[in-house]
Motif scaffolding. Sequence first.
Motif, mmCIF file in Angstrom:
data_model
loop_
_atom_site.group_PDB
_atom_site.id
_atom_site.type_symbol
_atom_site.label_atom_id
_atom_site.label_comp_id
_atom_site.label_asym_id
_atom_site.label_seq_id
_atom_site.Cartn_x
_atom_site.Cartn_y
_atom_site.Cartn_z
ATOM 1 N N GLU A 37 0.828 -1.209 0.000
ATOM 2 C CA GLU A 37 0.000 0.000 0.000
ATOM 3 C C GLU A 37 0.865 1.262 0.000
ATOM 4 N N SER A 38 1.940 1.264 0.785
ATOM 5 C CA SER A 38 2.844 2.421 0.800
ATOM 6 C C SER A 38 3.532 2.577 -0.551
ATOM 7 N N LEU A 39 3.865 1.458 -1.197
ATOM 8 C CA LEU A 39 4.478 1.503 -2.524
ATOM 9 C C LEU A 39 3.544 2.172 -3.513
ATOM 10 N N ARG A 40 2.281 1.783 -3.496
ATOM 11 C CA ARG A 40 1.304 2.371 -4.408
ATOM 12 C C ARG A 40 1.163 3.874 -4.165
ATOM 13 N N LYS A 41 1.100 4.275 -2.889
ATOM 14 C CA LYS A 41 0.944 5.700 -2.565
ATOM 15 C C LYS A 41 2.162 6.515 -2.975
ATOM 16 N N LYS A 42 3.366 6.007 -2.672
ATOM 17 C CA LYS A 42 4.577 6.759 -3.014
ATOM 18 C C LYS A 42 4.756 6.865 -4.523
ATOM 19 N N LEU A 43 4.528 5.749 -5.225
ATOM 20 C CA LEU A 43 4.655 5.789 -6.683
ATOM 21 C C LEU A 43 3.604 6.702 -7.299
ATOM 22 N N SER A 44 2.405 6.693 -6.760
ATOM 23 C CA SER A 44 1.345 7.554 -7.278
ATOM 24 C C SER A 44 1.731 9.023 -7.136
#
Length: 137
Positions: free
Chosen positions: A81-88
């Motif tokens: 979830e943190s990966l998705r948020k940071k990449l977004s």
Amino acid sequence: MRRPRKVKAEINVVPYIDVTLVLLIIFMITTPLMNLGVDVNLPESDANTITIETEPAVVNVTANGDLYLSIGGEYELIDAESLRKKLSAFIKVNDEVPIMIGADESVSYGTVYQAMAIVQQAGAKKVGLISDPIKPE
């Protein structure tokens, strides 16, 4: 009657030595703590190499399924979830930057696919896979 004082032209270097030693100790302690890379055994391939003008963001999937993200530098362990948020957030600012995924060759296809799905959900337009070139015999 007072005598005029003589001017001393000496520099006291002791404080400079103290500061230098403190900085040396700080660097000696923090350098081993820096995580500069992730140990991933990439699969070998004879695919054509591509040239990228900008520094890509890299997502690595280790043999045990951990995700690591590198945006212009060192890798950090990150959950999905943190990966998705940071990449977004990163892609909103740099929408043309490619996202490269490197996975250990022992990782299942499903795990790599989940990483690719997270990158796609973040809004990446360019996604690529990383491999090592085949070593000549």
